[in-house]
Every structure is written in structure tokens, then in C-alpha cells.
Write a protein that holds these residues in place. Structure first.
Motif, PDB file in Angstrom:
ATOM      1  N   GLY A 237       0.816  -1.220   0.000  1.00  0.00           N
ATOM      2  CA  GLY A 237       0.000   0.000   0.000  1.00  0.00           C
ATOM      3  C   GLY A 237       0.841   1.257   0.000  1.00  0.00           C
ATOM      4  N   GLY A 238       2.047   1.156   0.553  1.00  0.00           N
ATOM      5  CA  GLY A 238       2.948   2.302   0.556  1.00  0.00           C
ATOM      6  C   GLY A 238       3.760   2.421  -0.713  1.00  0.00           C
ATOM      7  N   SER A 248      -7.644 -15.343   0.188  1.00  0.00           N
ATOM      8  CA  SER A 248      -8.424 -14.930   1.351  1.00  0.00           C
ATOM      9  C   SER A 248      -7.929 -13.623   1.944  1.00  0.00           C
ATOM     10  CB  SER A 248      -8.400 -16.015   2.434  1.00  0.00           C
ATOM     11  OG  SER A 248      -7.072 -16.310   2.825  1.00  0.00           O
ATOM     12  N   VAL A 249      -6.681 -13.237   1.635  1.00  0.00           N
ATOM     13  CA  VAL A 249      -6.131 -11.991   2.174  1.00  0.00           C
ATOM     14  C   VAL A 249      -6.844 -10.783   1.561  1.00  0.00           C
ATOM     15  CG1 VAL A 249      -3.998 -10.602   2.370  1.00  0.00           C
ATOM     16  CG2 VAL A 249      -3.929 -13.059   2.743  1.00  0.00           C
ATOM     17  N   ARG A 253      -9.006  -5.216   4.104  1.00  0.00           N
ATOM     18  CA  ARG A 253      -9.226  -4.005   3.306  1.00  0.00           C
ATOM     19  C   ARG A 253      -8.109  -2.996   3.574  1.00  0.00           C
ATOM     20  NH1 ARG A 253     -13.218  -5.160  -0.449  1.00  0.00           N
ATOM     21  NH2 ARG A 253     -14.887  -6.354   0.545  1.00  0.00           N
ATOM     22  N   MET A 254      -6.957  -3.261   2.998  1.00  0.00           N
ATOM     23  CA  MET A 254      -5.807  -2.383   3.225  1.00  0.00           C
ATOM     24  C   MET A 254      -5.882  -1.189   2.274  1.00  0.00           C
ATOM     25  SD  MET A 254      -3.131  -2.035   5.138  1.00  0.00           S
ATOM     26  CE  MET A 254      -2.818  -3.703   5.768  1.00  0.00           C
ATOM     27  N   VAL A 258      -4.718  -3.135  -4.274  1.00  0.00           N
ATOM     28  CA  VAL A 258      -5.670  -3.860  -5.105  1.00  0.00           C
ATOM     29  C   VAL A 258      -5.106  -5.256  -5.374  1.00  0.00           C
ATOM     30  CG1 VAL A 258      -6.608  -1.793  -6.185  1.00  0.00           C
ATOM     31  CG2 VAL A 258      -4.663  -2.970  -7.240  1.00  0.00           C
ATOM     32  N   HIS A 259      -5.970  -6.188  -5.749  1.00  0.00           N
ATOM     33  CA  HIS A 259      -5.541  -7.563  -6.003  1.00  0.00           C
ATOM     34  C   HIS A 259      -5.920  -7.958  -7.426  1.00  0.00           C
ATOM     35  CE1 HIS A 259      -5.943  -7.292  -1.603  1.00  0.00           C
ATOM     36  NE2 HIS A 259      -4.941  -8.147  -1.583  1.00  0.00           N
TER      37      HIS A 259
END
Length: 299
Positions: A237-238, A248-249, A253-254, A258-259
Motif C-alpha cells: 500500500g505504501g 483470502s487476504v 481491506r488495506m 488492489v488484487h
């Protein structure tokens, strides 16, 4: 002081008659009288006044002692019942450890919910613990069941059951150029730095990163290792790298992450439950049965 002395004293105190109390306890009156005398000698006080012409009665000390004797016998009866129930596995404790991604998958909560419904008298404690520490704690008896990611081998006194198989996906910074793709080809990752949890660097995820690198034709570049997938997502995220993570990760909601699936490499990971092969605790065996029931249901 013997428990049978307390039982005899309570019987005499309730009946105020040695003969009646002796009959109730299936003792000879002389044997009952001897037990009361032994109790009084042990305490150094007279508990019962034995009148020759009047009915026997409790002394002041006897009245006070009667209350405590009843409480003691009740506690002994409770302890006996607890011991028998524990021996049948109806009571007891179980220590469960888990890696963070096991909590995200929902399998851990499924097992805990089953234990809560069916094993209410078994106290289950849970704590987060990294994979190598779990295996060591299982061997030393500090935990009873571990939820961890698959490994190619386990210590001989442990056994593992597969609880869940899931796809691996790519975690990307939200503003990353590849986030616009529906699926990411391996070759597009040649210049990326991969964040990998250090706890499993010799197994599974490091191997899977190697498969992606081979498919893309590049040597993998690694960011500094992190503790777990939550830490990995924080770095992603950084904007400090990308990461291969279990599907499942996604439930974490970090912000800024995005995945995306991989376009040309199919990777899976397994979540397993591990316990001692020859577990002796009846309570722990009941929790293991719940674990295996969830495994047979496919998680």
C-alpha cells in the motif's frame, strides 16, 4: 484429618443419634463413635455433647464446624465430578495458535464456532504465532493445535490435515501501472520488488515466487522481509513493492492495495491444521475432531 471423619460427623449432626447415623453409613455404632472421637482429637475440641439421659447435641464448636464440613464435602464431590468429566473429555482446555492468514480465511472461525456449539465445556484459547514457532510449541506442549501454511514435511510426532486450498493472487499498489489489467502476465513483473513473509522463506511462497520468475524469464528481486501478510500489504500500500498473497487476504481491506490474478501462472496454497500424532488429552482430541470435521467438509 480424613474425609470419612467429616462424613460421619455430618451424619451424626443431622440425625443427632449415633445408631441412626451408623445405619445410614453402614457402620457399626462403635466404629462411628471412634471416628468422631478421632476427629475431636485431631481438632482438639469437643464437637458433640453425649448426654447419658438426654439426646446428644452439638457444641458451639460443633455448630460452626458443621457448616465448614458440609462445604468441604460438597467441594470434594464437585472435584470428583470434574475429574470424571475431564477424564471423559467433557471438560478441559485446548491452546490453538494460528498464522494471521488463517484468520482471514474463515477456517479458524469455523472450527472455533463448531467448538463453541458442541464442546462448550472445553476452554479454547487462541493466539497468533508464526509457523516455525508453532511447530516448536506443538512439540513442547505449549500449544495443542496449529493453523499454518503447508510445509513439505513436519516433525515425526506431528500430523497435518489440509483445511483449505486457495489461489494465490498478486497484491499491487492501487496506483500501479498493472492495476488497470484484469490479470497480470508474469513477464510484466520483471522490474518489481516482491515482499515475502520471512517466516516461510524456505517453503511455499518463496518457491512460488520462483515459479513466477521462471515463467516471466527474470530473476526475482526481493524487498526486505516482513513478519506476515498484513505487514506485506502495508508495504504494498505504501508503494514499496508487490506481493503474492493467498486469495483470502483480499478480505483485509488495506488502503491503497488492489488484487489481481496472474494471467499465465496458476499457483495455489494450502492451509493446514497440525496437532500431535498421539494426543492424550481427551479435551484436545475433541477439538481435533472438530478440526477434522471442518477439513472433511472442505473448510
Amino acid at each position: 484429618m480424613e474425609l470419612r471423619w467429616l462424613t460421619s460427623f455430618v451424619a451424626v449432626a443431622e440425625d443427632l443419634h449415633f445408631g441412626h447415623a451408623a445405619d445410614r453409613l453402614y457402620l457399626a455404632p462403635s466404629a462411628l463413635s471412634a471416628q468422631i472421637k478421632a476427629l475431636e482429637t485431631e481438632l482438639g475440641v469437643r464437637l458433640i455433647d453425649r448426654g447419658r439421659r438426654s439426646r446428644i447435641r452439638l457444641t458451639g464448636a460443633g455448630e460452626l464446624f458443621l457448616t465448614e464440613a458440609r462445604l468441604t464435602l460438597a467441594q470434594v464431590a464437585k472435584a470428583e465430578a470434574v475429574g470424571r468429566r475431564a477424564g471423559r473429555g467433557e471438560l478441559g482446555e485446548a491452546e490453538i495458535a494460528y498464522v494471521a492468514s488463517a484468520a482471514f480465511s474463515g477456517v479458524l472461525t469455523r472450527v472455533l464456532a463448531d467448538c463453541g456449539r458442541h464442546e462448550r465445556d472445553v476452554t479454547v484459547r487462541v493466539r497468533e504465532l508464526e509457523t516455525p514457532a508453532q511447530l516448536e510449541a506443538l512439540g513442547s506442549g505449549r500449544i495443542d493445535v496449529g493453523f499454518l501454511r503447508w510445509r513439505p514435511e513436519y516433525p515425526p510426532d506431528l500430523t497435518a490435515v489440509c483445511l483449505l486450498t486457495e489461489e494465490m493472487v498478486l497484491a499491487l499498489p492501487e496506483e500501479h501501472r498493472l492495476s488497470a489489467l484484469e490479470a497480470v502476465p508474469a513477464a510484466e513483473l520483471a522490474e518489481e520488488r516482491f515482499v515475502v513473509p520471512h517466516f516461510d522463506e524456505e517453503h511455499d511462497f518463496r518457491d512460488q515466487l520462483g515459479q513466477v520468475a521462471d515463467a516471466g524469464g527474470f530473476p526475482p528481486r526481493l524487498a526486505p522481509p516482513v513478519k506476515d501478510f498484513v505487514a506485506a500489504l502495508t508495504l504494498v500500500g505504501g508503494g514499496l513493492g508487490v506481493a503474492l498473497v493467498p486469495d483470502s487476504v483480499r478480505r483485509v481491506r488495506m488502503p491503497g492495495v488492489v488484487h489481481r490474478p496472474l494471467a499465465d501462472v496458476s499457483l495455489t496454497t494450502r492451509l493446514v491444521g497440525v496437532h500431535r500424532r498421539d494426543e492424550t488429552s481427551p479435551a484436545v482430541r475433541r477439538v481435533i475432531r472438530r478440526l477434522r470435521a471442518v477439513a472433511s467438509d472442505g473448510g
